[in-house]
Write an enzyme that holds these catalytic residues in place. Structure first.
Site, PDB file in Angstrom:
ATOM      1  CE  LYS A 194      -3.977  -1.764   2.636  1.00  0.00           C
ATOM      2  NZ  LYS A 194      -5.038  -1.600   1.627  1.00  0.00           N
ATOM      3  NE  ARG A 231     -10.798  -9.584  -2.570  1.00  0.00           N
ATOM      4  CZ  ARG A 231     -11.129  -8.650  -3.455  1.00  0.00           C
ATOM      5  NH1 ARG A 231     -11.432  -8.987  -4.698  1.00  0.00           N
ATOM      6  NH2 ARG A 231     -11.159  -7.381  -3.116  1.00  0.00           N
TER       7      ARG A 231
HETATM    8  N1  BES Z   1      -8.264  -3.822   4.001  1.00  0.00           N
HETATM    9  C1  BES Z   1      -8.400  -3.366   2.689  1.00  0.00           C
HETATM   10  C2  BES Z   1      -9.713  -2.601   2.440  1.00  0.00           C
HETATM   11  C3  BES Z   1      -9.837  -1.294   3.159  1.00  0.00           C
HETATM   12  C4  BES Z   1      -9.439  -0.124   2.561  1.00  0.00           C
HETATM   13  C5  BES Z   1     -10.412  -1.247   4.406  1.00  0.00           C
HETATM   14  C6  BES Z   1      -9.569   1.074   3.228  1.00  0.00           C
HETATM   15  C7  BES Z   1     -10.562  -0.046   5.066  1.00  0.00           C
HETATM   16  C8  BES Z   1     -10.132   1.122   4.479  1.00  0.00           C
HETATM   17  C9  BES Z   1      -8.362  -4.535   1.711  1.00  0.00           C
HETATM   18  O1  BES Z   1      -7.598  -5.620   2.091  1.00  0.00           O
HETATM   19  C10 BES Z   1      -7.796  -4.002   0.434  1.00  0.00           C
HETATM   20  O2  BES Z   1      -6.670  -3.564   0.451  1.00  0.00           O
HETATM   21  N2  BES Z   1      -8.581  -4.038  -0.632  1.00  0.00           N
HETATM   22  C11 BES Z   1      -8.156  -3.522  -1.875  1.00  0.00           C
HETATM   23  C12 BES Z   1      -8.674  -4.465  -2.932  1.00  0.00           C
HETATM   24  C13 BES Z   1      -8.077  -4.223  -4.289  1.00  0.00           C
HETATM   25  C14 BES Z   1      -6.613  -4.582  -4.283  1.00  0.00           C
HETATM   26  C15 BES Z   1      -8.823  -5.068  -5.279  1.00  0.00           C
HETATM   27  C16 BES Z   1      -8.759  -2.130  -2.047  1.00  0.00           C
HETATM   28  O3  BES Z   1      -9.863  -1.886  -1.584  1.00  0.00           O
HETATM   29  O4  BES Z   1      -8.099  -1.282  -2.619  1.00  0.00           O
HETATM   30 ZN    ZN Z   2      -5.524  -5.402   1.589  1.00  0.00          ZN
END
Ligand code: BES
Ligand code: ZN
Ligand code: ZN
Length: 471
Positions: A247, A321
């Site tokens: 991230k 997931r």
């Molecule tokens: N934990 C995150 C989702 C999230 C984002 C929760 C912001 C709370 C605040 C999740 O694991 C994630 O990173 N999802 C990605 C998915 C993408 C890579 C398809 C996302 O939402 O960007």
């Molecule tokens: Zn994530």
């Protein structure tokens, strides 16, 4: 802070300050109308006004309804906590508002100071709700349930707010074991060796680069003659760095909250057991840390999940997931439930779709979604349905494996994540399952409604309300 419900006979208990709720219409009839007008108070929603010579705090509401009363009570308790009053009271004649008052005071007055070297001192010790009608017995039951649910919500908030250094998968398991002991729940924990035996390769891959062993936690609350059996499944990413699909720095901040689904599930089983509900509740948690390192799982890997389905990894940040795929499969194998609900901070896309205040609800059963929506509006939480469709389902097809962990298009990300989970729900359970994406609703850095900085406890109130109404 102690909160109690008194009936009118003992209402002469002396308290420092009284709260009085007014609408624009009732303000006009108030004996304090002149003084309040001078003070600039018009009884608009969420406005408050102290008249210290009367030892009274006036609270403005649009109507004498739960949502309005809950919201202004959260404003009022913060103001009273900043004074030197030691006790406060509010009298009420409507049982229907007990829940709203308790939640407003306990959730709005919540603070988390574990990591502050100087703790703020609060003079306020006692809140008394004075019920002026005769049916005190039924009121006291409503009151004690409300306190249990509000306390469970605060318990969930406390865990969400704990740092990733203090709360990692093994310490999460320890915390769950303690809760089980205190609340008479049974507890089974699978460490990595046990997870390997269970073929949870998808979950194990996510946690491989962490110095903390992944844990699958299973708590059970089993009353004597349960009306129904409920499986709750929680995403427990104690930290989500994104993994090798790292991230950006700014998005990593707050990712300790990626365990909020698991924390909610613990709060719900705590509330259900303390209210002694007639439903059997199973809480399944996948506690994992998503990190980087030479041993990290990679984009391009193909994982063989517990169900046997193969998953192409194209982004290691879509890890929730992958954990849930195995935990959902495990839960369905171990317990034949009447309903199955998963709670997960799954996608940023859910916030884009609904805003950060609303939990996204996905599933196949319109009836179940309808019942859930009723429970959430009674409980004062915001939820909204995000509909599945067959076209979005095609977006998670893989060229090399059975399914891909991300969509090949940039739209509908919350729904495609829900559809990914759906691939791990057995046919016979399709109509029993709902998925809750709490990515936005579980955490906040600015206060709204009864929520203060940090974890909100999203899911605990609406699911407790749903479980209470099960027939
Ligand atoms: N934990 C995150 C989702 C999230 C984002 C929760 C912001 C709370 C605040 C999740 O694991 C994630 O990173 N999802 C990605 C998915 C993408 C890579 C398809 C996302 O939402 O960007
Ligand atoms: Zn994530
Ligand atoms: Zn995540």
């Amino acid at each position: 802070m102690n909160i109690q419900l008194l009936n009118q006979n003992i209402s002469d208990a002396t308290t420092d300050i009284s709260l009085v709720y007014l609408t624009e219409a009732t303000l006009k009839k108030s004996t304090n109308k002149k003084a309040l007008k001078l003070a600039g108070f018009s009884a608009s929603q969420d406005s408050i006004c102290f008249l210290h010579d009367k030892n009274t705090l006036f609270c403005g509401v649009d109507a004498f309804e739960a949502d309005d009363v809950r919201s202004v009570s959260a404003v009022a308790i913060k103001a009273v906590k900043a004074t030197n009053y030691k006790s406060m009271n509010v009298s009420l004649d409507d049982k229907g508002l007990i829940f709203a008052l308790v939640e407003g005071f306990l959730l709005g007055g919540y603070t988390y100071d574990t990591y502050k070297s100087k703790k703020e001192k609060v003079a306020l010790k006692t809140i008394s709700l004075i019920y002026t009608k005769d049916d005190y017995k039924s009121a006291i039951k409503l009151f004690s349930d409300a306190v249990i649910v509000a306390d469970a919500t605060c318990f969930t908030r406390d865990i969400v707010n704990t740092t990733p250094e203090d709360l990692n998968p093994p310490s999460f398991a320890k915390l769950a074991r303690n809760l089980a002991k205190e609340n008479g729940l049974s507890c089974k924990i699978l460490d990595e060796k046990a997870l390997l035996k269970e073929n949870c390769h998808s979950m194990l891959a996510v946690g491989r680069a962490s110095r903390h062993e992944s844990q699958l936690i299973h708590l059970t609350y089993k009353p004597k003659n349960p009306k129904k059996i409920i499986n709750l499944i929680g995403k427990g990413l104690t930290y989500d760095s994104g993994g090798l699909s790292l991230k950006p720095g700014a998005s990593m901040v707050t990712m300790k909250m990626d365990k909020a689904g698991a924390c909610a599930v613990l709060g719900i089983i705590k509330a259900a057991s303390e209210m002694k509900l007639d439903v059997e509740v199973h809480a399944f948690i996948g506690a994992v840390e998503n990190m980087i390192g030479g041993d990290a799982y990679k984009p391009d890997d193909v994982l063989v999940s517990r169900s046997g389905k193969t998953i192409e990894v194209r982004n290691t940040d879509a890890e929730g997931r992958l954990v849930l795929a195995d935990v959902l499969d495990y839960a369905q194998d171990k317990v034949k439930a009447d309903y199955m609900f998963d709670f997960a901070t799954l996608t940023g896309a859910c916030m884009v779709a609904l805003g950060q205040y609303t939990t996204g609800v996905m599933g196949h059963s319109s009836r179940l979604k309808h019942d859930l929506s009723k429970a959430s509006s009674n409980a004062g939480e915001l939820t909204s349905s995000l509909p599945f469709n067959k076209h979005l389902k095609k977006q998670i097809k893989s060229g090399i494996a059975d399914i891909c962990n991300i969509s090949n298009k940039p739209y509908g990300g919350a729904i495609t994540a829900g559809l990914f989970l759906d691939a791990f729900i057995k046919k016979e359970n399709k109509d029993k399952w709902l998925h809750f994406d709490i990515a936005g609703s579980a955490y906040t850095e600015s206060p709204w409604d009864v929520n203060v900085y940090g974890g909100t406890g999203a899911g605990v109130r609406f699911m407790s309300e749903f479980l209470k109404n099960i027939k």
